[in-house]
Design a protein around this motif. Structure first.
Motif, PDB file in Angstrom:
ATOM      1  N   GLU A   1      34.367  38.896  41.534  1.00 10.23           N
ATOM      2  CA  GLU A   1      35.198  38.581  42.811  1.00 10.23           C
ATOM      3  C   GLU A   1      34.573  39.611  43.831  1.00 10.23           C
ATOM      4  O   GLU A   1      34.481  40.473  43.600  1.00 10.23           O
ATOM      5  CB  GLU A   1      36.624  38.479  42.579  1.00 10.23           C
ATOM      6  CG  GLU A   1      37.187  37.371  41.596  1.00 10.23           C
ATOM      7  CD  GLU A   1      37.489  35.948  42.296  1.00 10.23           C
ATOM      8  OE1 GLU A   1      37.200  36.004  43.587  1.00 10.23           O
ATOM      9  OE2 GLU A   1      37.896  35.337  41.572  1.00 10.23           O
TER      10      GLU A   1
ATOM     11  N   HIS B   1      34.346  32.099  38.806  1.00 10.39           N
ATOM     12  CA  HIS B   1      34.632  30.716  38.774  1.00 10.39           C
ATOM     13  C   HIS B   1      33.715  29.847  39.555  1.00 10.39           C
ATOM     14  O   HIS B   1      33.470  30.182  40.817  1.00 10.39           O
ATOM     15  CB  HIS B   1      36.231  30.836  39.033  1.00 10.39           C
ATOM     16  CG  HIS B   1      36.358  31.123  40.466  1.00 10.39           C
ATOM     17  ND1 HIS B   1      36.347  30.469  41.665  1.00 10.39           N
ATOM     18  CD2 HIS B   1      36.960  32.501  40.984  1.00 10.39           C
ATOM     19  CE1 HIS B   1      36.724  31.362  42.803  1.00 10.39           C
ATOM     20  NE2 HIS B   1      36.898  32.408  42.154  1.00 10.39           N
TER      21      HIS B   1
ATOM     22  N   GLU C   1      40.070  28.504  38.788  1.00 13.47           N
ATOM     23  CA  GLU C   1      40.429  29.633  38.664  1.00 13.47           C
ATOM     24  C   GLU C   1      41.711  29.742  39.969  1.00 13.47           C
ATOM     25  O   GLU C   1      42.640  30.269  40.197  1.00 13.47           O
ATOM     26  CB  GLU C   1      39.583  30.599  39.199  1.00 13.47           C
ATOM     27  CG  GLU C   1      39.965  32.189  39.024  1.00 13.47           C
ATOM     28  CD  GLU C   1      40.468  32.591  40.586  1.00 13.47           C
ATOM     29  OE1 GLU C   1      40.888  33.791  40.550  1.00 13.47           O
ATOM     30  OE2 GLU C   1      40.086  31.913  41.531  1.00 13.47           O
ATOM     31  N   GLU C   2      41.155  28.950  41.146  1.00 11.29           N
ATOM     32  CA  GLU C   2      42.012  28.896  42.358  1.00 11.29           C
ATOM     33  C   GLU C   2      43.270  28.369  42.288  1.00 11.29           C
ATOM     34  O   GLU C   2      44.085  28.402  43.123  1.00 11.29           O
ATOM     35  CB  GLU C   2      41.132  28.199  43.397  1.00 11.29           C
ATOM     36  CG  GLU C   2      39.653  28.933  43.805  1.00 11.29           C
ATOM     37  CD  GLU C   2      40.013  30.353  44.555  1.00 11.29           C
ATOM     38  OE1 GLU C   2      41.122  30.876  44.720  1.00 11.29           O
ATOM     39  OE2 GLU C   2      39.040  30.920  44.874  1.00 11.29           O
TER      40      GLU C   2
ATOM     41  N   ASP D   1      33.262  33.654  48.034  1.00 10.69           N
ATOM     42  CA  ASP D   1      34.333  33.605  46.761  1.00 10.69           C
ATOM     43  C   ASP D   1      34.307  32.267  45.958  1.00 10.69           C
ATOM     44  O   ASP D   1      34.768  31.123  46.170  1.00 10.69           O
ATOM     45  CB  ASP D   1      35.814  33.418  47.322  1.00 10.69           C
ATOM     46  CG  ASP D   1      37.007  33.378  46.206  1.00 10.69           C
ATOM     47  OD1 ASP D   1      36.621  33.457  45.133  1.00 10.69           O
ATOM     48  OD2 ASP D   1      38.142  33.087  46.559  1.00 10.69           O
ATOM     49  N   MET D   2      33.263  32.197  45.143  1.00 12.90           N
ATOM     50  CA  MET D   2      32.369  33.630  44.637  1.00 12.90           C
ATOM     51  C   MET D   2      31.011  32.773  44.062  1.00 12.90           C
ATOM     52  O   MET D   2      30.476  33.420  43.420  1.00 12.90           O
ATOM     53  CB  MET D   2      33.219  34.221  43.558  1.00 12.90           C
ATOM     54  CG  MET D   2      33.421  33.565  42.337  1.00 12.90           C
ATOM     55  SD  MET D   2      34.587  34.450  41.195  1.00 12.90           S
ATOM     56  CE  MET D   2      33.418  35.851  40.777  1.00 12.90           C
TER      57      MET D   2
HETATM   58 ZN    ZN Z   1      37.638  33.919  43.569  1.00 11.78          ZN
END
Ligand code: ZN
Length: 397
Positions: free
Chosen positions: A165, A73, A137-138, A105-106
């Motif tokens: 990840e 992501h 994504e988060e 991350d990431m």
């Molecule tokens: Zn992540």
């Protein structure tokens, strides 16, 4: 140009894009597009509805063969309220580490993937590599479904997806799924001396919260239990409960947020049906007091659980690529991996860095961790001249 190709140099560039989930990610996407096009690699955007964000998908190698997806992501979590000693969106380099938001991350994984584009390009005659970069994504894996649908529609379904990840390059074969919901209760306000003419939204929300807590206890006790997870059962958690403004007024509005984190194979739908039934009972009760009252439920985020067989070719091939000695493991955090797996793509979670450093001030990744990811990418490149089903099933390598 040479320095542009190193993983650390690319990571420093990527950290410089403040691609916080609340903001557009198009700057980092267009930088990656330009980077790929320098090597003659075409990519396509899969935009969101607003046009402010996009996923990016690029295929290197023959698109009529089954390949490998490298998934990440592009968004990062915010830095507000955190005590950074460095500038989060300007990478700080020390002898042994790179510090900055997204280092672990990431964006470290993305940097290692991008640094190896020339190697993939040179080697991918029989197994294509698909670089799949999502947004949001988060904030609940919002970008991945459209991106995964695009990948599932490729001429040949990939035989392996590596979601990069941070696992310290250990192979994550399973994680829990999640459903997060917001419940909004509308009652009828009124003077607290006359509660019989009102409908108390806070009381209704509190009863729903109490039901969720009871359900959590029952689920922990009755299972299903799966010892591979900590805790070994599905959890149900109330994260917030708001309502009411003054003691002498019957509150007409309350809201609560809850989440269910379910083990693979657990019947989350059945649990949610019990929650829906409890909410329906409260709705009826409120409406009996005030016909205009209501309770609405909205989905905030959800992603499916991941459960790839730990002895499957995908897991064993990923172990060889990563060179990680330990057994495949479950991971405690959620990822986009379940979405890929649901689309029929064998998927593992495996990337450099440590999830314990994610989302925190002074997030960092070690130079040695990036080097280990680079070794993984080189091992992958060395296989791409053979069909994936051949090298993935060759346990003697
Ligand atoms: Zn992540």
């Amino acid at each position: 140009m040479a320095s542009e190709q190193s993983t650390t140099a690319i990571l420093e560039r990527l950290i410089g894009f403040a691609s916080v989930s609340s903001e557009s990610n198009l700057d980092i996407v267009s930088w990656i597009e330009d980077y790929l096009s320098q090597y003659g690699v075409a990519s396509r955007r899969i935009p969101d509805r607003s046009g402010r964000k996009a996923s990016l998908l690029a295929t290197i190698g023959p698109d009529d063969r089954a390949g490998v997806v490298l998934s990440a992501h592009t968004d990062v979590v915010p830095v507000a309220g955190q005590n950074w000693t460095t500038s989060p969106f300007a990478a700080t380099r020390s002898p042994d580490r790179i510090i900055g938001r997204g280092a672990t991350d990431m964006k470290g994984f993305i940097a290692s993937v991008l640094a190896h584009v020339p190697d993939f390009k040179a080697a991918a005659t029989a197994t294509p590599v698909h670089i799949a970069l999502s947004y949001d994504e988060e904030v609940g894996c919002l970008g991945a479904p459209d991106l995964v649908a695009e990948i599932a529609g490729l001429r040949e379904t990939p035989l392996l997806c590596i979601v990069g990840e941070p696992t310290g390059l250990g192979i994550g074969y399973a994680h829990k799924g999640k459903v997060a919901r917001r419940v909004v209760v509308t009652g009828r306000g009124g003077h607290s001396a006359l509660p019989h003419r009102a409908a108390n939204a806070v009381s209704a929300a509190a009863r729903i919260a109490a039901f969720l807590d009871e359900l959590a206890l029952r689920t922990a006790r009755d299972g299903p239990h799966n010892a591979a997870f900590d805790p070994p059962y599905t959890t149900i958690h109330v994260g917030s409960l708001h309502g009411g403004s003054a003691l002498n007024f019957v509150p007409d509005r309350a809201a609560l947020e809850f989440e269910v984190r379910y083990t693979p194979g657990a019947d989350a739908a059945a649990l949610l049906a019990q929650v829906d039934a409890a909410i329906a009972r409260e709705r009826d009760r409120l409406k009996a007091q005030a016909p205009e009252a209501d309770i609405t439920v909205e989905d905030m985020a959800s992603y499916p659980a991941l459960m790839t067989a730990p002895d499957s070719p995908a897991v064993r091939a990923a172990q060889r690529l990563a060179g990680h000695a330990g057994p495949a493991m479950t991971v405690s955090f959620g990822t986009e991996a379940g979405i890929y797996a649901q689309a029929g793509i064998p998927t593992v979670v495996c990337g450099p860095g440590d999830i314990a450093r994610a989302h925190k001030a002074d997030e960092w990744i070690a130079v040695t961790e990036l080097a280990a990811a680079d070794t993984m990418m080189q091992r992958l490149a060395s296989q791409l001249g053979k069909p994936a089903k051949v090298w993935m099933n060759d346990d003697k390598q």
